[in-house]
Write an enzyme that holds these catalytic residues in place. Structure first.
Site, mmCIF file in Angstrom:
data_model
loop_
_atom_site.group_PDB
_atom_site.id
_atom_site.type_symbol
_atom_site.label_atom_id
_atom_site.label_comp_id
_atom_site.label_asym_id
_atom_site.label_seq_id
_atom_site.Cartn_x
_atom_site.Cartn_y
_atom_site.Cartn_z
ATOM 1 N N ARG A 2 0.797 -1.221 0.000
ATOM 2 C CA ARG A 2 0.000 0.000 0.000
ATOM 3 C C ARG A 2 0.832 1.275 0.000
ATOM 4 O O ARG A 2 0.579 2.188 -0.781
ATOM 5 C CB ARG A 2 -0.898 0.059 1.255
ATOM 6 C CG ARG A 2 -2.223 -0.605 1.087
ATOM 7 C CD ARG A 2 -2.703 -1.100 2.434
ATOM 8 N NE ARG A 2 -1.807 -2.155 2.849
ATOM 9 C CZ ARG A 2 -2.012 -3.439 2.544
ATOM 10 N NH1 ARG A 2 -3.074 -3.810 1.903
ATOM 11 N NH2 ARG A 2 -1.129 -4.363 2.892
ATOM 12 N N THR A 3 1.794 1.363 0.894
ATOM 13 C CA THR A 3 2.450 2.656 1.080
ATOM 14 C C THR A 3 3.209 3.064 -0.183
ATOM 15 O O THR A 3 3.085 4.180 -0.671
ATOM 16 C CB THR A 3 3.379 2.607 2.305
ATOM 17 O OG1 THR A 3 2.602 2.201 3.427
ATOM 18 C CG2 THR A 3 3.990 3.962 2.589
ATOM 19 N N HIS A 22 5.560 6.137 11.488
ATOM 20 C CA HIS A 22 4.985 6.002 10.142
ATOM 21 C C HIS A 22 3.973 7.142 9.984
ATOM 22 O O HIS A 22 2.763 6.932 9.956
ATOM 23 C CB HIS A 22 4.315 4.629 10.020
ATOM 24 C CG HIS A 22 3.927 4.213 8.635
ATOM 25 N ND1 HIS A 22 3.938 5.062 7.542
ATOM 26 C CD2 HIS A 22 3.501 3.009 8.163
ATOM 27 C CE1 HIS A 22 3.538 4.389 6.470
ATOM 28 N NE2 HIS A 22 3.264 3.150 6.816
ATOM 29 N N ARG A 68 11.443 3.882 3.172
ATOM 30 C CA ARG A 68 11.104 2.901 4.225
ATOM 31 C C ARG A 68 12.334 2.045 4.460
ATOM 32 O O ARG A 68 12.950 1.552 3.509
ATOM 33 C CB ARG A 68 9.933 2.026 3.795
ATOM 34 C CG ARG A 68 9.732 0.830 4.722
ATOM 35 C CD ARG A 68 8.475 0.059 4.429
ATOM 36 N NE ARG A 68 7.293 0.803 4.827
ATOM 37 C CZ ARG A 68 6.057 0.312 4.769
ATOM 38 N NH1 ARG A 68 5.844 -0.918 4.347
ATOM 39 N NH2 ARG A 68 5.032 1.034 5.148
ATOM 40 N N LYS A 123 25.239 -3.687 -1.545
ATOM 41 C CA LYS A 123 26.712 -3.602 -1.637
ATOM 42 C C LYS A 123 27.291 -2.892 -0.423
ATOM 43 O O LYS A 123 28.488 -2.637 -0.365
ATOM 44 C CB LYS A 123 27.112 -2.826 -2.890
ATOM 45 C CG LYS A 123 26.583 -3.397 -4.187
ATOM 46 C CD LYS A 123 27.068 -2.506 -5.343
ATOM 47 C CE LYS A 123 26.378 -2.876 -6.650
ATOM 48 N NZ LYS A 123 26.626 -1.840 -7.668
HETATM 49 C C1 NCD Z 1 1.978 -0.904 8.253
HETATM 50 C C2 NCD Z 1 3.496 -0.756 8.335
HETATM 51 O O1 NCD Z 1 4.200 -1.031 7.350
HETATM 52 O O2 NCD Z 1 3.927 -0.311 9.375
HETATM 53 N N1 NCD Z 1 1.524 -1.111 6.962
HETATM 54 C C3 NCD Z 1 1.248 -0.011 6.194
HETATM 55 O O3 NCD Z 1 2.106 0.792 5.890
HETATM 56 N N2 NCD Z 1 -0.030 0.183 5.831
HETATM 57 C C4 NCD Z 1 1.441 -1.866 9.235
HETATM 58 C C5 NCD Z 1 1.996 -3.257 9.272
HETATM 59 O O4 NCD Z 1 2.861 -3.629 8.493
HETATM 60 O O5 NCD Z 1 1.517 -4.002 10.121
#
Ligand code: NCD
Length: 309
Positions: free
Chosen positions: A58-59, A136, A108, A87
């Protein structure tokens, strides 16, 4: 507005109520425009880089969709193994490099503090899309947008956050935002996965009512909103500890029958077994609407940090 121009988005505690109002307004405008026009051209000629060193559906895809719906372009690293991180390149060097190509970076990474390191190294805005068990913030902003839409207001809500509150970065960020709106908070988790002590003591110091409990039914019976989360298996060093806590909190039709009241249910997703699919058709099950809202909120964030809103 303009308060986001050139800014990094790193932590839930960086926003004021005014920032959130501005963001909600901009996101709602994009929601309207997108429904009318399908796609926009505001960020034509701008490039977003997504650097993802941890799994995501999703993100990453919603940031990339948001950029493309605004007419911008996207370059992407979808896993650590496919980039020079494999690397041994540092996060700072990767970010400094990518800033030569792109106008904004979304990152991320499994380590707490990594997004901040990227932001310090890169001269363009950096957006934290999850730094390990840290923060997040963009998920929290889309959660807030969803809560406003589903419940009509953000004021004086009672909210139960349920599951892995120790390792769940979405709840760490969301708690910061909810605390701006006089929320009453129930933290529901197994003893081993409680909300970090610094977060709880900071909330208490600021006079936010917080109850920590293991009893989901009791908390839900007092709440307007249940925010479910996944037990973060990948953060456990000892898998036998994961086995002890997995499946502890599950919402299913029986639970909702016993609750005997209407309640809104959110989840950042992915779910494992916390919400039975039979709940999906329940009117308060808002987690797929929440996914959709991610597009509008991320469009707003991109436009705002790039100074176009
Ligand atoms: C979350 C995350 O990556 O922290 N997912 C997301 O970004 N919607 C929650 C999760 O992974 O449980």
């Amino acid at each position: 507005m303009g308060s986001f121009r050139g800014k990094d988005i790193l932590h839930g505690n960086q926003f004021s109520k005014k920032d959130i109002d501005a963001l909600i307004k901009t996101a709602a405008g994009f929601e309207r425009d997108l429904k009318r026009q399908g796609s926009l051209t505001l960020l034509k000629g701008k490039i977003l880089a997504t650097l993802f060193f941890e799994p995501s559906t999703r993100t990453r895809l919603s940031f990339e969709t948001a950029m493309q719906r605004l007419g911008g372009g996207v370059v992407s690293v979808a896993s650590g193994e496919s980039s020079s991180a494999a690397k041994g390149e540092s996060v700072a060097d990767s970010a400094r490099t990518v800033a030569q190509y792109a106008d904004v970076i979304v990152i991320r990474h499994p380590r707490i503090g990594s997004a901040k390191e990227a932001a310090e190294a890169a001269p363009v805005p950096v957006i934290n899309a999850g730094d390990g068990a840290g923060q997040h913030p963009t998920q929290a902003l889309l959660d807030i947008y969803t809560i406003r839409k589903e419940l009509g207001s953000l004021r004086n809500l009672t909210v139960s956050l349920v599951g892995d509150l120790k390792n769940g970065r979405t709840v760490h960020a969301l708690t910061e935002l909810l605390s701006l709106f006089q929320a009453h908070l129930y933290f529901v988790s197994p003893g081993a996965l409680r909300m970090p002590g610094e977060i709880v003591s900071d909330l208490k110091r600021r006079g936010i009512p917080v109850v920590e409990t293991e009893d989901m039914m009791q908390a839900a019976s007092k709440s307007d909103l249940l925010y479910m989360t996944r037990i973060q298996k990948e953060r456990f060093t000892d898998l036998s500890e994961y086995e002890q806590v997995k499946g502890r909190y599950v919402i299913d039709g029986r639970f909702l029958d016993r609750l005997r009241k209407e309640i809104t249910i959110l989840h950042p997703l992915p779910r494992v077994d916390e919400i039975h699919p039979e709940v999906d058709s329940f009117p308060g099950a808002a987690y797929f609407r929440q996914v959709k809202n991610g597009i509008y909120v991320r469009m707003a964030l991109l436009a705002m940090v790039l100074g176009k809103k």
